[in-house]
Design a protein around this motif. Structure first.
Motif, PDB file in Angstrom:
ATOM      1  N   ILE A   1       1.655   5.990  12.585  1.00  0.00           N
ATOM      2  CA  ILE A   1       1.271   5.019  11.558  1.00  0.00           C
ATOM      3  C   ILE A   1       2.192   3.799  11.633  1.00  0.00           C
ATOM      4  O   ILE A   1       1.729   2.655  11.563  1.00  0.00           O
ATOM      5  CB  ILE A   1       1.319   5.664  10.151  1.00  0.00           C
ATOM      6  CG1 ILE A   1       0.168   6.663  10.005  1.00  0.00           C
ATOM      7  CG2 ILE A   1       1.246   4.609   9.051  1.00  0.00           C
ATOM      8  CD1 ILE A   1       0.246   7.525   8.761  1.00  0.00           C
ATOM      9  N   CYS A   2       3.468   4.027  11.821  1.00  0.00           N
ATOM     10  CA  CYS A   2       4.417   2.904  11.902  1.00  0.00           C
ATOM     11  C   CYS A   2       4.271   2.120  13.194  1.00  0.00           C
ATOM     12  O   CYS A   2       4.490   0.913  13.202  1.00  0.00           O
ATOM     13  CB  CYS A   2       5.838   3.419  11.758  1.00  0.00           C
ATOM     14  SG  CYS A   2       6.192   3.955  10.088  1.00  0.00           S
ATOM     15  N   ILE A   3       3.917   2.786  14.280  1.00  0.00           N
ATOM     16  CA  ILE A   3       3.697   2.082  15.540  1.00  0.00           C
ATOM     17  C   ILE A   3       2.541   1.098  15.380  1.00  0.00           C
ATOM     18  O   ILE A   3       2.584  -0.021  15.885  1.00  0.00           O
ATOM     19  CB  ILE A   3       3.429   3.075  16.695  1.00  0.00           C
ATOM     20  CG1 ILE A   3       4.711   3.812  17.071  1.00  0.00           C
ATOM     21  CG2 ILE A   3       2.860   2.357  17.916  1.00  0.00           C
ATOM     22  CD1 ILE A   3       4.524   4.933  18.064  1.00  0.00           C
ATOM     23  N   ALA A   4       1.502   1.506  14.663  1.00  0.00           N
ATOM     24  CA  ALA A   4       0.337   0.641  14.463  1.00  0.00           C
ATOM     25  C   ALA A   4       0.676  -0.583  13.620  1.00  0.00           C
ATOM     26  O   ALA A   4       0.027  -1.619  13.742  1.00  0.00           O
ATOM     27  CB  ALA A   4      -0.800   1.421  13.826  1.00  0.00           C
ATOM     28  N   GLY A   5       1.659  -0.457  12.759  1.00  0.00           N
ATOM     29  CA  GLY A   5       2.102  -1.599  11.969  1.00  0.00           C
ATOM     30  C   GLY A   5       1.337  -1.778  10.681  1.00  0.00           C
ATOM     31  O   GLY A   5       0.394  -1.048  10.371  1.00  0.00           O
TER      32      GLY A   5
ATOM     33  N   ARG B   1       6.636   5.713   5.035  1.00  0.00           N
ATOM     34  CA  ARG B   1       7.287   4.725   4.173  1.00  0.00           C
ATOM     35  C   ARG B   1       8.762   4.580   4.521  1.00  0.00           C
ATOM     36  O   ARG B   1       9.289   3.477   4.589  1.00  0.00           O
ATOM     37  CB  ARG B   1       7.114   5.151   2.711  1.00  0.00           C
ATOM     38  CG  ARG B   1       7.590   4.162   1.719  1.00  0.00           C
ATOM     39  CD  ARG B   1       7.200   4.626   0.307  1.00  0.00           C
ATOM     40  NE  ARG B   1       7.651   3.658  -0.648  1.00  0.00           N
ATOM     41  CZ  ARG B   1       8.872   3.659  -1.188  1.00  0.00           C
ATOM     42  NH1 ARG B   1       9.725   4.591  -0.866  1.00  0.00           N
ATOM     43  NH2 ARG B   1       9.212   2.739  -2.057  1.00  0.00           N
ATOM     44  N   ARG B   2       9.416   5.718   4.781  1.00  0.00           N
ATOM     45  CA  ARG B   2      10.830   5.688   5.188  1.00  0.00           C
ATOM     46  C   ARG B   2      11.000   4.981   6.526  1.00  0.00           C
ATOM     47  O   ARG B   2      11.965   4.242   6.719  1.00  0.00           O
ATOM     48  CB  ARG B   2      11.389   7.111   5.296  1.00  0.00           C
ATOM     49  CG  ARG B   2      11.848   7.663   3.978  1.00  0.00           C
ATOM     50  CD  ARG B   2      12.622   8.935   4.081  1.00  0.00           C
ATOM     51  NE  ARG B   2      13.730   8.867   5.026  1.00  0.00           N
ATOM     52  CZ  ARG B   2      14.195   9.928   5.675  1.00  0.00           C
ATOM     53  NH1 ARG B   2      13.646  11.106   5.501  1.00  0.00           N
ATOM     54  NH2 ARG B   2      15.212   9.797   6.505  1.00  0.00           N
ATOM     55  N   TYR B   3      10.074   5.208   7.454  1.00  0.00           N
ATOM     56  CA  TYR B   3      10.174   4.565   8.770  1.00  0.00           C
ATOM     57  C   TYR B   3       9.992   3.055   8.668  1.00  0.00           C
ATOM     58  O   TYR B   3      10.625   2.307   9.402  1.00  0.00           O
ATOM     59  CB  TYR B   3       9.158   5.156   9.749  1.00  0.00           C
ATOM     60  CG  TYR B   3       9.430   6.583  10.147  1.00  0.00           C
ATOM     61  CD1 TYR B   3      10.708   7.107  10.176  1.00  0.00           C
ATOM     62  CD2 TYR B   3       8.391   7.422  10.500  1.00  0.00           C
ATOM     63  CE1 TYR B   3      10.959   8.412  10.541  1.00  0.00           C
ATOM     64  CE2 TYR B   3       8.621   8.733  10.872  1.00  0.00           C
ATOM     65  CZ  TYR B   3       9.905   9.222  10.887  1.00  0.00           C
ATOM     66  OH  TYR B   3      10.142  10.514  11.250  1.00  0.00           O
ATOM     67  N   PHE B   4       9.129   2.613   7.775  1.00  0.00           N
ATOM     68  CA  PHE B   4       8.957   1.172   7.593  1.00  0.00           C
ATOM     69  C   PHE B   4      10.225   0.544   7.012  1.00  0.00           C
ATOM     70  O   PHE B   4      10.523  -0.614   7.290  1.00  0.00           O
ATOM     71  CB  PHE B   4       7.761   0.864   6.685  1.00  0.00           C
ATOM     72  CG  PHE B   4       6.446   0.805   7.406  1.00  0.00           C
ATOM     73  CD1 PHE B   4       6.179  -0.199   8.318  1.00  0.00           C
ATOM     74  CD2 PHE B   4       5.467   1.760   7.177  1.00  0.00           C
ATOM     75  CE1 PHE B   4       4.974  -0.268   8.986  1.00  0.00           C
ATOM     76  CE2 PHE B   4       4.253   1.699   7.843  1.00  0.00           C
ATOM     77  CZ  PHE B   4       4.006   0.691   8.743  1.00  0.00           C
TER      78      PHE B   4
ATOM     79  N   MET C   1       0.816  -1.198   0.000  1.00  0.00           N
ATOM     80  CA  MET C   1       0.000   0.000   0.000  1.00  0.00           C
ATOM     81  C   MET C   1       0.861   1.264   0.000  1.00  0.00           C
ATOM     82  O   MET C   1       0.503   2.262  -0.591  1.00  0.00           O
ATOM     83  CB  MET C   1      -0.916   0.003   1.209  1.00  0.00           C
ATOM     84  CG  MET C   1      -1.724   1.261   1.270  1.00  0.00           C
ATOM     85  SD  MET C   1      -2.797   1.290   2.662  1.00  0.00           S
ATOM     86  CE  MET C   1      -3.338   2.951   2.533  1.00  0.00           C
ATOM     87  N   LEU C   2       1.993   1.208   0.666  1.00  0.00           N
ATOM     88  CA  LEU C   2       2.852   2.381   0.749  1.00  0.00           C
ATOM     89  C   LEU C   2       3.569   2.695  -0.564  1.00  0.00           C
ATOM     90  O   LEU C   2       4.103   3.783  -0.716  1.00  0.00           O
ATOM     91  CB  LEU C   2       3.880   2.203   1.867  1.00  0.00           C
ATOM     92  CG  LEU C   2       3.324   2.275   3.273  1.00  0.00           C
ATOM     93  CD1 LEU C   2       4.407   1.941   4.280  1.00  0.00           C
ATOM     94  CD2 LEU C   2       2.744   3.636   3.558  1.00  0.00           C
TER      95      LEU C   2
END
Length: 158
Positions: free
Chosen positions: A37-41, A78-81, A1-2
């Motif tokens: 958003i990244c914390i939620a996974g 997206r960068r954090y993922f 999705m990202l």
């Protein structure tokens, strides 16, 4: 999705340039939302993305600018993922920022709307950080108790 939020370097710089002077509130929001958003996974990515879009549209009146801010937030997410070390650093900064400015916690609650597990987990973490950051030493607590007792006794005599 990202993958749909993939921007080239020039595109990202253009988006960053367009959103550079929205103010401290927008800057904090642009820092806070991608980390949340990244914390939620990945399993809650769709819901958090929808909530982030609602939050941005609510706080930024210009639809064009709101879209640019949304692209910037999703680019950072997206960068954090992709870069876990960067994410870990900014996650700790997020907890510290929320502890210092508890008003920002409303954004966290809004982005985790519909995701009760994440809301409960981050509420617990922030509560613990807040309690630790603003805890009085034993001596200060004793002095404060003495001052309160004295104040209430003085008011009772009047």
């Amino acid at each position: 999705m990202l993958e749909q939020y993939k921007l080239g370097m020039i595109q990202y710089l253009f988006v960053k340039w367009q959103t550079r002077s929205l103010g401290i509130k927008a800057d904090r929001m642009m820092f806070l939302l991608p980390v949340c958003i990244c914390i939620a996974g990945e399993k809650n990515l769709e819901k958090c993305t929808q909530n982030a879009r609602k939050i941005i549209n609510h706080h930024i009146k210009s639809r064009r600018l709101a879209l640019q801010v949304f692209y910037r937030v999703m680019y950072k997410a997206r960068r954090y993922f992709q870069d876990n070390e960067l994410f870990e650093q900014n996650r700790q900064k997020l907890y510290d920022l929320i502890t210092q400015h508890i008003q920002l916690f409303s954004l966290v609650l809004d982005i985790y709307e519909g995701i009760p597990i994440e809301m409960e987990r981050i509420s617990r973490i922030v509560r613990e950080n807040y309690d630790n950051a603003f805890k009085l030493s034993e001596e200060s607590a004793r002095l404060l108790m003495y001052q309160e007792r004295r104040l209430f006794n003085d008011q009772a005599l009047e």
